[in-house]
Design a protein around this motif. Sequence first.
Motif, PDB file in Angstrom:
ATOM      1  N   HIS A  71       0.854  -1.200   0.000  1.00 35.70           N
ATOM      2  CA  HIS A  71       0.000   0.000   0.000  1.00 35.70           C
ATOM      3  C   HIS A  71       0.885   1.243   0.000  1.00 35.70           C
TER       4      HIS A  71
ATOM      5  N   GLU B 207       0.437   4.112  -0.772  1.00 32.95           N
ATOM      6  CA  GLU B 207      -0.227   5.367  -0.412  1.00 32.95           C
ATOM      7  C   GLU B 207      -0.113   5.707   1.079  1.00 32.95           C
TER       8      GLU B 207
ATOM      9  N   ASN C   4       4.208  12.026   1.705  1.00 31.56           N
ATOM     10  CA  ASN C   4       3.983  12.584   0.383  1.00 31.56           C
ATOM     11  C   ASN C   4       5.176  13.432  -0.054  1.00 31.56           C
TER      12      ASN C   4
ATOM     13  N   ARG D 275      -1.778  11.525   7.156  1.00 32.49           N
ATOM     14  CA  ARG D 275      -2.744  10.988   6.200  1.00 32.49           C
ATOM     15  C   ARG D 275      -3.897  10.315   6.963  1.00 32.49           C
TER      16      ARG D 275
ATOM     17  N   ASN E 108      -4.990   6.650   6.740  1.00 33.70           N
ATOM     18  CA  ASN E 108      -4.144   5.615   7.355  1.00 33.70           C
ATOM     19  C   ASN E 108      -4.793   5.030   8.612  1.00 33.70           C
TER      20      ASN E 108
END
Length: 719
Positions: free
Chosen positions: A262, A264, A268, A289, A292
């Motif tokens: 994952h 993501e 970032n 995030r 999460n």
Amino acid sequence: MKHRLLFLLAAVLLGTLPAHPQPTPAHAAPRPEHCTLTPQMWLCCDRALLPQADYLRRYLDLAPADCSMSADEAVVLRLDPALAAEGYRLSVSPQRIEIAGGTAGGVFCGIQALLRLLPAEVYAGQCELPVTIACTEIEDAPRYAYRGMMLDVARTWIGPDAVERYIDLLAYHNINKLHLHLTDDEGWRIEIRSHPELTEVGGFRGGDSPVRAVYGKWDEKYGGYFTQEEMRELIDYAAVRNIEIIPEIDLPGHSRNIASVHPEIRCNYPPDTLSTNGYDYRSAWCVAREENYALLEDILGEICELFPSEYIHVGGDEVDLSQWERCPDCRALMAARGMATPHELEDLFMERVTAILRAHGKRPAVWNEAVRTGEFTHESRVYGWESTAACLDATSKGYRTIVMPGEYFYFDMRQSPHEDGHDWAAIFDARKVYGFDPAAQGFTAEQLRHVEGFEGTFFSEAYVSHEPEKPDYLDYMCFPRICALAHIAWGGPSAGWDAYYRELVGRHYDRMTAMGIRFRLFPPTVTYAGGTFRVTADDGSEVWYIEEGRPGEHRYTGPLATARPHLYRFFTRRGTSRSPYVADRSYYRTIRPAVEITTSMGESSQFPYTNASTYRGLSRTRRACRQQDWVLYTFREPVTCREMYLQTGNRQLPKTILTTGYAEVSGDGVHFERAGELEQGSITLHPDRPVKAVRLVSTCDDNGTPYVTIQPPQIKPVL
Ligand code: ACM
Ligand code: ZN
């Protein structure tokens, strides 16, 4: 307590204190009569103790358990609420053996005390009845409620059968917690039904998996995982044996595995622009995030559901904070909350995780870094691994703490300088574990009140290169260090190392052999003087040796005369165990001829070639290897030697190496001849002529890591 102290004083004065390698009874009163166990003896128990009765019948062929009667000619198991939770009283009288425990766990500890009175074969299920033992009355309870062992099933996959066997071995030693390190950068080992990809993909590395191989087994897809059903069976299996399984999902660092599945969840920011051969360092969950926490709710919700333990270990160790510092979202979060350091971000992340656990009726367990600021909730249990100072810090902040500084309790450390294993925390054997004394380490009485107990660990990154399908390396690293851990964690009286060692050798070695443990013997004493080796083993084990140039292992039967001592290495064997090799100093002697090291993979500025060329330490390349990349060692003058060891990567760690490749040797630096294949990135050469240069050539594309480590050559002179 007073009673116990008086008894101990009396026992010391009478010189009767035993020094059991397994937990030592505080109160043992032998009697002159004897009791004969026969197959006709009933096994009577409280109904709640049927699982423990079944356990005992695996070892002793008694008549089936009966809950309705309490006969003479019987072994009786019963609960006695007047005893401490894990306390027990074992009474062996001529007609009857009674084991009373404060809980089923106490009864289980009492069963272990009974097994210790029987011939060692009992552990192999080979104790033929009738057997006669001396009558006695033993009453005991552990000093520490937490007597744990951590097993890393993530780096090296250790499956259900091996873990079940391990549970049995721990149970014989009254260890009562098995901390399973279920996730790490290199593997995700527990099924999460709402996210099957975590194991279906993350349970495997290498081959066509998006998870990079990193340690060992590159081309092969390597791994495995526990289904929830398998884990449930292990939890039940352990519970009968008075062992609680505590799962660890290592967060928010050590998460490269889940971040490969994952991506993501990561911060970032663009990955390094440096050439890393596709490798991505990012291994931490982004704190900012919000999605999460929904994924964490899914994962931890199922973990809380599956595991009955009060605590769920959620990691907190070795977080690479630079990832958060580079992340615009994490930085914005820090600014919005007025945070001065990224440590506060870790506090925030761990608090969010704790809120999830709390909602499921659980508490967090964390590694000691998570309480660095002291802001983290005091609901938590802290595992002090970094140092004794970290344990002192956690206890002084009032956290209930498991004491496990690596230099005493990391059983992946090597046990003497030339053995296998890591050395970054320390090099130590069971004697050092036995010698860990919290009072001498500076714990005050107040701090000691926060010590729940001790835990040993076996981190498994090196196991993958030691035939992990067999238990040998795991056993060798863990035993007898676990025996010593069990002894101090039970907290019985200490009669000193010499008495303990005598008991270990005199009684417990045979037990461990019957248990099937492939344990480590202490090394023999080897002297070489006047052209003769003399070797003695103080534990009665057989002495053997190997001789370079002569195949096989040979029995040592007496003084051995030789003018070439560097050719010999001695070791001992007994039952299932063996010692490390011991050699004369000349065997280890090395020379350092002038050498220049270069590679096609470029030079790390932080770890330049000159480190390795001047024998000062390792160097690193600037990137991972590709086919036909090379490392070249050019000696100023051709070197005559009996052995030359050329190594990539770090000792014992199949990582940052030339995964596959070969070595070529040259006498003139121009013409090279192939001299053999690399094994785990290394090769040992025995050149029969002077060597001007050696080239290691890669036959692999990618080694799973962003660089190759080059070590100084190790060269043994002709003697
Ligand atoms: C640890 O060894 N990072 C807990
Ligand atoms: Zn972030």
